[in-house]
Design an enzyme around this catalytic site. Structure first.
Site, PDB file in Angstrom:
ATOM      1  N   PHE A 141       0.786  -1.174   0.024  1.00 51.82           N
ATOM      2  CA  PHE A 141       0.043   0.028  -0.098  1.00 51.82           C
ATOM      3  C   PHE A 141       1.006   1.406  -0.027  1.00 51.82           C
ATOM      4  CE2 PHE A 141      -2.439   3.599   1.643  1.00 51.82           C
ATOM      5  CZ  PHE A 141      -3.445   3.496   1.045  1.00 51.82           C
ATOM      6  N   ASP A 226       9.577   3.014   1.595  1.00 51.79           N
ATOM      7  CA  ASP A 226       8.377   3.824   2.031  1.00 51.79           C
ATOM      8  C   ASP A 226       8.407   3.579   3.521  1.00 51.79           C
ATOM      9  OD1 ASP A 226       5.788   4.730   2.566  1.00 51.79           O
ATOM     10  OD2 ASP A 226       4.848   3.891   0.767  1.00 51.79           O
ATOM     11  N   LYS A 255       2.870  11.350   6.877  1.00 48.10           N
ATOM     12  CA  LYS A 255       2.166  10.703   8.147  1.00 48.10           C
ATOM     13  C   LYS A 255       2.536  11.707   9.464  1.00 48.10           C
ATOM     14  CE  LYS A 255      -0.420   6.804   6.677  1.00 48.10           C
ATOM     15  NZ  LYS A 255      -1.645   7.564   6.177  1.00 48.10           N
TER      16      LYS A 255
END
Length: 401
Positions: A141, A226, A255
Protein backbone atom coordinates in the site's frame (compact mmCIF):
# COMPACT_ATOMS: atom_id res chain seq x y z
CA UNK A 1 -32.39 11.96 16.23
CA UNK A 2 -29.21 12.12 18.33
CA UNK A 3 -26.39 14.52 17.51
CA UNK A 4 -24.26 11.56 16.43
CA UNK A 5 -26.95 10.07 14.21
CA UNK A 6 -27.69 13.45 12.64
CA UNK A 7 -24.04 14.14 11.85
CA UNK A 8 -23.52 10.67 10.37
CA UNK A 9 -26.69 10.93 8.27
CA UNK A 10 -25.58 14.30 6.91
CA UNK A 11 -22.12 12.98 6.09
CA UNK A 12 -23.58 9.94 4.36
CA UNK A 13 -25.90 12.16 2.31
CA UNK A 14 -23.33 14.71 1.19
CA UNK A 15 -19.92 13.00 1.01
CA UNK A 16 -18.65 10.30 -1.30
CA UNK A 17 -18.68 6.88 0.34
CA UNK A 18 -14.98 6.19 -0.15
CA UNK A 19 -14.55 5.33 3.54
CA UNK A 20 -16.56 3.21 5.96
CA UNK A 21 -15.99 4.97 9.30
CA UNK A 22 -16.98 3.53 12.64
CA UNK A 23 -20.27 5.11 13.79
CA UNK A 24 -18.98 7.82 16.10
CA UNK A 25 -18.38 11.55 15.62
CA UNK A 26 -15.24 12.94 17.25
CA UNK A 27 -15.42 16.48 18.65
CA UNK A 28 -12.12 16.83 20.55
CA UNK A 29 -9.00 14.90 21.46
CA UNK A 30 -6.04 15.04 23.80
CA UNK A 31 -3.06 12.71 24.05
CA UNK A 32 -4.29 9.17 23.43
CA UNK A 33 -7.96 9.99 24.03
CA UNK A 34 -10.78 11.27 21.84
CA UNK A 35 -14.19 12.59 22.89
CA UNK A 36 -17.28 12.41 20.70
CA UNK A 37 -20.12 14.90 20.29
CA UNK A 38 -22.10 13.12 23.03
CA UNK A 39 -19.25 13.48 25.52
CA UNK A 40 -18.14 9.84 25.42
CA UNK A 41 -14.39 9.22 25.64
CA UNK A 42 -12.47 6.68 23.58
CA UNK A 43 -8.92 5.40 23.75
CA UNK A 44 -7.34 5.93 20.34
CA UNK A 45 -5.46 2.76 19.43
CA UNK A 46 -5.05 3.71 15.76
CA UNK A 47 -3.35 7.16 15.89
CA UNK A 48 -4.47 8.22 12.43
CA UNK A 49 -2.62 5.28 10.86
CA UNK A 50 0.57 6.53 12.60
CA UNK A 51 0.07 10.20 11.67
CA UNK A 52 -0.48 10.91 15.36
CA UNK A 53 2.61 9.25 16.78
CA UNK A 54 3.01 12.14 19.24
CA UNK A 55 -0.62 12.16 20.32
CA UNK A 56 -3.55 14.48 19.80
CA UNK A 57 -2.96 18.13 20.61
CA UNK A 58 0.71 17.66 21.44
CA UNK A 59 1.61 20.92 23.13
CA UNK A 60 4.98 21.33 21.44
CA UNK A 61 3.48 20.83 18.00
CA UNK A 62 0.46 23.03 18.62
CA UNK A 63 2.65 25.82 19.98
CA UNK A 64 4.95 25.57 16.96
CA UNK A 65 1.97 25.76 14.61
CA UNK A 66 0.38 28.70 16.46
CA UNK A 67 3.61 30.69 16.44
CA UNK A 68 4.01 30.13 12.70
CA UNK A 69 0.35 30.96 11.98
CA UNK A 70 1.02 34.45 13.32
CA UNK A 71 3.96 34.98 10.95
CA UNK A 72 3.51 33.42 7.48
CA UNK A 73 1.86 30.20 6.32
CA UNK A 74 2.48 30.05 2.58
CA UNK A 75 4.86 31.62 0.10
CA UNK A 76 4.83 28.90 -2.58
CA UNK A 77 8.25 27.82 -3.76
CA UNK A 78 8.43 30.98 -5.90
CA UNK A 79 10.27 32.49 -2.92
CA UNK A 80 12.49 31.31 -0.10
CA UNK A 81 11.14 31.47 3.44
CA UNK A 82 12.96 31.45 6.75
CA UNK A 83 11.95 27.93 7.88
CA UNK A 84 12.80 26.03 4.72
CA UNK A 85 16.58 25.76 4.98
CA UNK A 86 16.42 24.57 8.59
CA UNK A 87 13.76 22.00 7.71
CA UNK A 88 15.78 20.56 4.83
CA UNK A 89 19.05 20.58 6.77
CA UNK A 90 17.64 18.94 9.88
CA UNK A 91 15.61 16.33 8.03
CA UNK A 92 18.62 15.28 5.97
CA UNK A 93 20.66 14.98 9.17
CA UNK A 94 17.95 12.85 10.80
CA UNK A 95 17.93 10.57 7.76
CA UNK A 96 21.67 10.55 7.14
CA UNK A 97 21.01 11.86 3.63
CA UNK A 98 21.90 15.00 1.66
CA UNK A 99 18.81 16.47 0.00
CA UNK A 100 15.05 16.81 0.54
CA UNK A 101 12.19 17.21 -1.89
CA UNK A 102 9.16 18.22 0.22
CA UNK A 103 5.56 17.44 -0.70
CA UNK A 104 2.29 17.25 1.26
CA UNK A 105 0.71 13.81 1.34
CA UNK A 106 2.23 10.36 1.43
CA UNK A 107 0.85 9.48 -1.99
CA UNK A 108 2.46 12.62 -3.45
CA UNK A 109 5.77 11.59 -1.94
CA UNK A 110 5.50 8.11 -3.46
CA UNK A 111 4.69 9.64 -6.86
CA UNK A 112 7.72 11.87 -6.42
CA UNK A 113 9.89 8.86 -5.59
CA UNK A 114 8.69 7.06 -8.72
CA UNK A 115 9.39 10.09 -10.92
CA UNK A 116 12.79 10.58 -9.28
CA UNK A 117 13.81 6.96 -9.80
CA UNK A 118 12.84 7.09 -13.47
CA UNK A 119 14.67 10.36 -14.10
CA UNK A 120 17.73 9.02 -12.28
CA UNK A 121 17.55 5.87 -14.38
CA UNK A 122 17.57 7.82 -17.63
CA UNK A 123 20.04 10.54 -16.71
CA UNK A 124 22.47 8.65 -14.47
CA UNK A 125 22.15 4.91 -15.01
CA UNK A 126 21.64 5.24 -18.74
CA UNK A 127 18.46 3.21 -19.14
CA UNK A 128 16.93 3.72 -22.62
CA UNK A 129 14.07 6.23 -22.72
CA UNK A 130 10.66 4.99 -21.59
CA UNK A 131 11.91 1.54 -20.58
CA UNK A 132 12.50 2.04 -16.83
CA UNK A 133 11.14 -0.66 -14.53
CA UNK A 134 10.43 -0.46 -10.81
CA UNK A 135 10.05 -3.64 -8.75
CA UNK A 136 7.42 -3.59 -5.99
CA UNK A 137 5.97 -6.11 -3.55
CA UNK A 138 2.58 -7.79 -3.63
CA UNK A 139 0.06 -6.64 -1.01
CA UNK A 140 1.71 -3.23 -0.91
CA UNK A 141 0.00 0.00 0.00
CA UNK A 142 1.69 3.15 -1.26
CA UNK A 143 -1.33 5.40 -1.80
CA UNK A 144 -4.28 5.78 -4.15
CA UNK A 145 -3.18 7.86 -7.13
CA UNK A 146 -3.63 6.39 -10.60
CA UNK A 147 0.04 5.47 -10.92
CA UNK A 148 0.27 4.00 -7.43
CA UNK A 149 -2.82 1.80 -7.72
CA UNK A 150 -1.41 0.56 -11.02
CA UNK A 151 0.96 -1.63 -9.01
CA UNK A 152 -1.49 -2.52 -6.23
CA UNK A 153 -2.75 -6.08 -5.80
CA UNK A 154 -5.77 -4.96 -3.76
CA UNK A 155 -8.93 -5.26 -5.91
CA UNK A 156 -10.72 -2.54 -3.90
CA UNK A 157 -7.95 -0.06 -4.60
CA UNK A 158 -7.47 -1.05 -8.24
CA UNK A 159 -10.73 -2.19 -9.84
CA UNK A 160 -12.44 0.13 -12.35
CA UNK A 161 -9.65 2.72 -12.36
CA UNK A 162 -7.79 1.60 -15.49
CA UNK A 163 -6.06 2.00 -17.84
CA UNK A 164 -3.07 1.55 -15.58
CA UNK A 165 0.40 3.03 -15.64
CA UNK A 166 3.02 0.58 -16.97
CA UNK A 167 6.57 0.14 -15.78
CA UNK A 168 6.16 -1.93 -12.61
CA UNK A 169 6.83 -5.55 -11.76
CA UNK A 170 5.23 -7.14 -8.71
CA UNK A 171 6.98 -9.88 -6.73
CA UNK A 172 5.96 -11.64 -3.49
CA UNK A 173 6.83 -9.69 -0.34
CA UNK A 174 9.72 -11.22 1.55
CA UNK A 175 10.91 -13.37 -1.37
CA UNK A 176 14.49 -12.40 -2.22
CA UNK A 177 14.83 -15.01 -4.96
CA UNK A 178 11.80 -13.60 -6.77
CA UNK A 179 13.16 -10.10 -6.43
CA UNK A 180 16.56 -11.08 -7.77
CA UNK A 181 14.92 -12.75 -10.75
CA UNK A 182 12.90 -9.60 -11.45
CA UNK A 183 15.91 -7.26 -11.64
CA UNK A 184 17.05 -6.43 -15.16
CA UNK A 185 19.34 -3.87 -16.76
CA UNK A 186 16.32 -1.57 -17.08
CA UNK A 187 15.35 -1.78 -13.41
CA UNK A 188 15.83 1.62 -11.80
CA UNK A 189 14.41 0.98 -8.33
CA UNK A 190 12.95 -1.40 -5.80
CA UNK A 191 10.11 0.25 -3.86
CA UNK A 192 8.98 -1.53 -0.69
CA UNK A 193 7.55 -0.93 2.76
CA UNK A 194 9.98 -2.22 5.41
CA UNK A 195 6.82 -3.37 7.19
CA UNK A 196 3.57 -3.61 5.25
CA UNK A 197 0.98 -1.70 7.27
CA UNK A 198 -2.26 -1.88 5.29
CA UNK A 199 -1.64 -5.55 4.56
CA UNK A 200 -1.92 -6.27 8.28
CA UNK A 201 1.43 -5.16 9.74
CA UNK A 202 3.45 -7.78 7.89
CA UNK A 203 7.07 -8.00 9.02
CA UNK A 204 9.41 -9.50 6.41
CA UNK A 205 11.63 -12.50 7.18
CA UNK A 206 14.91 -11.74 8.99
CA UNK A 207 17.56 -10.66 6.52
CA UNK A 208 15.10 -9.59 3.84
CA UNK A 209 15.84 -5.87 4.00
CA UNK A 210 19.57 -6.53 4.12
CA UNK A 211 19.15 -8.80 1.12
CA UNK A 212 17.29 -6.11 -0.80
CA UNK A 213 20.09 -3.71 0.03
CA UNK A 214 22.70 -6.17 -1.25
CA UNK A 215 20.84 -6.90 -4.49
CA UNK A 216 20.14 -3.27 -5.31
CA UNK A 217 23.73 -2.27 -4.64
CA UNK A 218 25.07 -5.07 -6.85
CA UNK A 219 22.73 -4.19 -9.73
CA UNK A 220 22.99 -0.38 -9.50
CA UNK A 221 19.32 -0.09 -8.55
CA UNK A 222 17.84 2.40 -6.09
CA UNK A 223 16.42 0.99 -2.86
CA UNK A 224 13.39 3.13 -1.97
CA UNK A 225 11.98 2.59 1.52
CA UNK A 226 8.40 3.76 1.99
CA UNK A 227 8.52 4.60 5.70
CA UNK A 228 5.34 6.69 5.68
CA UNK A 229 3.73 4.46 8.32
CA UNK A 230 6.71 2.56 9.71
CA UNK A 231 9.04 5.52 10.13
CA UNK A 232 9.56 8.27 12.71
CA UNK A 233 9.54 6.20 15.87
CA UNK A 234 6.63 3.78 15.39
CA UNK A 235 8.71 0.57 15.46
CA UNK A 236 11.13 1.59 18.21
CA UNK A 237 13.68 2.99 15.78
CA UNK A 238 13.58 6.26 13.88
CA UNK A 239 13.22 4.14 10.73
CA UNK A 240 12.13 0.52 10.45
CA UNK A 241 15.08 -0.19 8.13
CA UNK A 242 17.37 0.32 11.12
CA UNK A 243 16.24 -2.98 12.63
CA UNK A 244 18.44 -4.68 10.02
CA UNK A 245 21.12 -2.01 9.98
CA UNK A 246 20.05 -0.99 6.48
CA UNK A 247 20.22 2.46 4.91
CA UNK A 248 18.22 2.75 1.68
CA UNK A 249 19.00 5.13 -1.17
CA UNK A 250 15.79 7.02 -0.56
CA UNK A 251 13.31 7.45 2.29
CA UNK A 252 9.69 8.28 1.54
CA UNK A 253 8.19 10.01 4.59
CA UNK A 254 4.79 11.38 5.56
CA UNK A 255 2.08 11.00 8.20
CA UNK A 256 3.93 11.56 11.53
CA UNK A 257 6.23 14.13 9.89
CA UNK A 258 3.31 16.56 10.21
CA UNK A 259 2.49 15.43 13.74
CA UNK A 260 -1.21 15.09 12.93
CA UNK A 261 -1.36 18.88 12.65
CA UNK A 262 -0.70 19.53 8.95
CA UNK A 263 0.04 17.28 5.97
CA UNK A 264 3.81 17.04 5.44
CA UNK A 265 5.68 14.53 3.31
CA UNK A 266 9.13 14.30 1.81
CA UNK A 267 11.50 12.32 -0.32
CA UNK A 268 14.97 12.30 1.22
CA UNK A 269 17.98 11.02 -0.68
CA UNK A 270 21.51 11.77 -1.88
CA UNK A 271 22.66 14.63 -4.04
CA UNK A 272 23.36 12.17 -6.87
CA UNK A 273 19.71 11.11 -6.89
CA UNK A 274 17.71 14.25 -6.12
CA UNK A 275 20.23 16.34 -8.01
CA UNK A 276 18.65 15.15 -11.27
CA UNK A 277 15.91 17.77 -10.97
CA UNK A 278 16.00 21.13 -12.68
CA UNK A 279 13.58 24.05 -12.08
CA UNK A 280 10.12 23.39 -13.46
CA UNK A 281 10.42 19.59 -13.66
CA UNK A 282 8.51 18.84 -10.46
CA UNK A 283 6.86 20.81 -7.68
CA UNK A 284 3.97 21.56 -5.37
CA UNK A 285 2.43 24.90 -4.35
CA UNK A 286 2.12 23.84 -0.73
CA UNK A 287 5.16 21.54 -0.56
CA UNK A 288 7.60 22.78 2.05
CA UNK A 289 5.35 25.66 3.14
CA UNK A 290 6.33 27.64 6.28
CA UNK A 291 3.63 26.14 8.49
CA UNK A 292 4.51 22.59 7.46
CA UNK A 293 8.22 23.25 8.00
CA UNK A 294 7.63 24.74 11.45
CA UNK A 295 5.67 21.69 12.62
CA UNK A 296 8.06 19.20 11.00
CA UNK A 297 11.04 20.91 12.61
CA UNK A 298 9.48 20.32 16.01
CA UNK A 299 8.80 16.67 15.10
CA UNK A 300 12.47 16.26 14.14
CA UNK A 301 13.58 17.86 17.42
CA UNK A 302 11.36 15.48 19.39
CA UNK A 303 12.72 12.44 17.56
CA UNK A 304 16.30 13.50 18.21
CA UNK A 305 15.85 12.93 21.93
CA UNK A 306 15.23 9.21 21.39
CA UNK A 307 12.41 9.37 23.96
CA UNK A 308 9.68 8.29 21.57
CA UNK A 309 11.69 5.49 20.04
CA UNK A 310 12.39 4.19 23.55
CA UNK A 311 8.70 4.37 24.49
CA UNK A 312 7.77 2.49 21.33
CA UNK A 313 10.32 -0.20 22.18
CA UNK A 314 9.31 -0.66 25.81
CA UNK A 315 5.54 -0.36 25.38
CA UNK A 316 5.79 -2.37 22.17
CA UNK A 317 7.46 -5.26 23.98
CA UNK A 318 4.64 -5.17 26.52
CA UNK A 319 1.98 -4.94 23.81
CA UNK A 320 3.31 -7.94 21.91
CA UNK A 321 3.71 -9.99 25.07
CA UNK A 322 0.09 -9.39 26.04
CA UNK A 323 -1.21 -9.99 22.52
CA UNK A 324 0.87 -13.15 22.31
CA UNK A 325 -1.03 -14.54 25.29
CA UNK A 326 -4.24 -14.21 23.30
CA UNK A 327 -3.00 -16.59 20.62
CA UNK A 328 -3.62 -19.44 23.02
CA UNK A 329 -7.19 -18.32 23.71
CA UNK A 330 -8.72 -19.76 20.56
CA UNK A 331 -9.80 -16.31 19.42
CA UNK A 332 -6.60 -15.06 17.81
CA UNK A 333 -4.82 -16.87 14.98
CA UNK A 334 -1.68 -14.75 14.81
CA UNK A 335 -0.08 -11.52 15.97
CA UNK A 336 2.53 -9.63 13.96
CA UNK A 337 4.33 -6.34 14.26
CA UNK A 338 7.21 -4.41 15.69
CA UNK A 339 7.37 -1.70 18.32
CA UNK A 340 4.04 -0.11 19.19
CA UNK A 341 2.38 -1.53 16.09
CA UNK A 342 0.54 -4.82 15.69
CA UNK A 343 -1.72 -6.71 13.35
CA UNK A 344 -4.04 -9.17 15.06
CA UNK A 345 -5.72 -11.93 13.01
CA UNK A 346 -9.06 -12.84 14.56
CA UNK A 347 -10.36 -16.40 14.31
CA UNK A 348 -13.31 -15.95 11.90
CA UNK A 349 -15.73 -17.72 14.23
CA UNK A 350 -15.29 -14.85 16.70
CA UNK A 351 -16.28 -12.20 14.15
CA UNK A 352 -14.88 -10.11 11.36
CA UNK A 353 -12.35 -7.39 11.98
CA UNK A 354 -15.13 -4.84 11.50
CA UNK A 355 -17.35 -6.55 14.07
CA UNK A 356 -14.52 -6.69 16.62
CA UNK A 357 -13.75 -3.02 15.97
CA UNK A 358 -17.39 -2.08 16.61
CA UNK A 359 -17.49 -4.12 19.82
CA UNK A 360 -14.33 -2.41 21.01
CA UNK A 361 -15.81 0.99 20.13
CA UNK A 362 -18.78 0.17 22.35
CA UNK A 363 -16.29 -0.42 25.16
CA UNK A 364 -14.43 2.84 24.52
CA UNK A 365 -11.49 1.61 22.40
CA UNK A 366 -10.87 2.60 18.78
CA UNK A 367 -9.08 0.32 16.33
CA UNK A 368 -9.72 -0.42 12.66
CA UNK A 369 -10.00 -3.54 10.58
CA UNK A 370 -8.19 -4.47 7.41
CA UNK A 371 -8.53 -7.38 4.99
CA UNK A 372 -11.54 -8.94 6.65
CA UNK A 373 -10.36 -10.65 9.82
CA UNK A 374 -7.44 -8.46 10.92
CA UNK A 375 -7.41 -5.48 13.26
CA UNK A 376 -4.52 -3.04 13.50
CA UNK A 377 -3.29 -1.62 16.78
CA UNK A 378 -1.07 1.47 16.68
CA UNK A 379 -1.69 3.82 19.61
CA UNK A 380 0.07 7.17 19.93
CA UNK A 381 3.58 6.73 21.29
CA UNK A 382 2.60 8.97 24.21
CA UNK A 383 0.06 6.47 25.54
CA UNK A 384 0.59 5.50 29.17
CA UNK A 385 1.15 1.87 30.14
CA UNK A 386 -1.98 2.05 32.29
CA UNK A 387 -4.12 3.20 29.36
CA UNK A 388 -2.55 0.62 27.07
CA UNK A 389 -3.35 -2.13 29.58
CA UNK A 390 -6.91 -0.88 29.90
CA UNK A 391 -7.32 -1.02 26.14
CA UNK A 392 -5.87 -4.52 26.01
CA UNK A 393 -8.26 -5.56 28.78
CA UNK A 394 -11.18 -4.44 26.61
CA UNK A 395 -9.82 -6.44 23.68
CA UNK A 396 -9.42 -9.48 25.91
CA UNK A 397 -13.00 -9.12 27.16
CA UNK A 398 -14.39 -8.79 23.64
CA UNK A 399 -12.48 -11.83 22.39
CA UNK A 400 -12.54 -14.26 25.31
CA UNK A 401 -14.93 -12.76 27.87
Amino acid sequence: MSTTASAIASAEAHSAHNYHPLPLVVASADGAWMTDVEGRRYLDMLAGYSALNFGHGNRRLIDAAKAQLERVTLTSRAFHHDRFADFCTQLTELCGMEMVLPMNTGAEAVETAVKTARKWGYRVKGVPDNTAKIVVAADNFHGRTTTVISFSTDPDARADFGPYTPGFEIVPYGDLAAMEAALTDNTVAVLIEPIQGEAGVLVPPPGYLAGVRRLTTERNVLFIADEIQSGLGRTGKTFACEHEGVVPDMYVLGKALGGGVVPVSAVVSSRDVLGVYRPGEHGSTFGGNPLACAVALEVIAMLRTGEYQQRATELGDHLHHELGLLTGSGAVEAVRGRGLWAGVDIVPAHGTGREISEKLMDRGVLVKDTHGSTIRIAPPLVISKEDLDWGLDQLRTVLVG
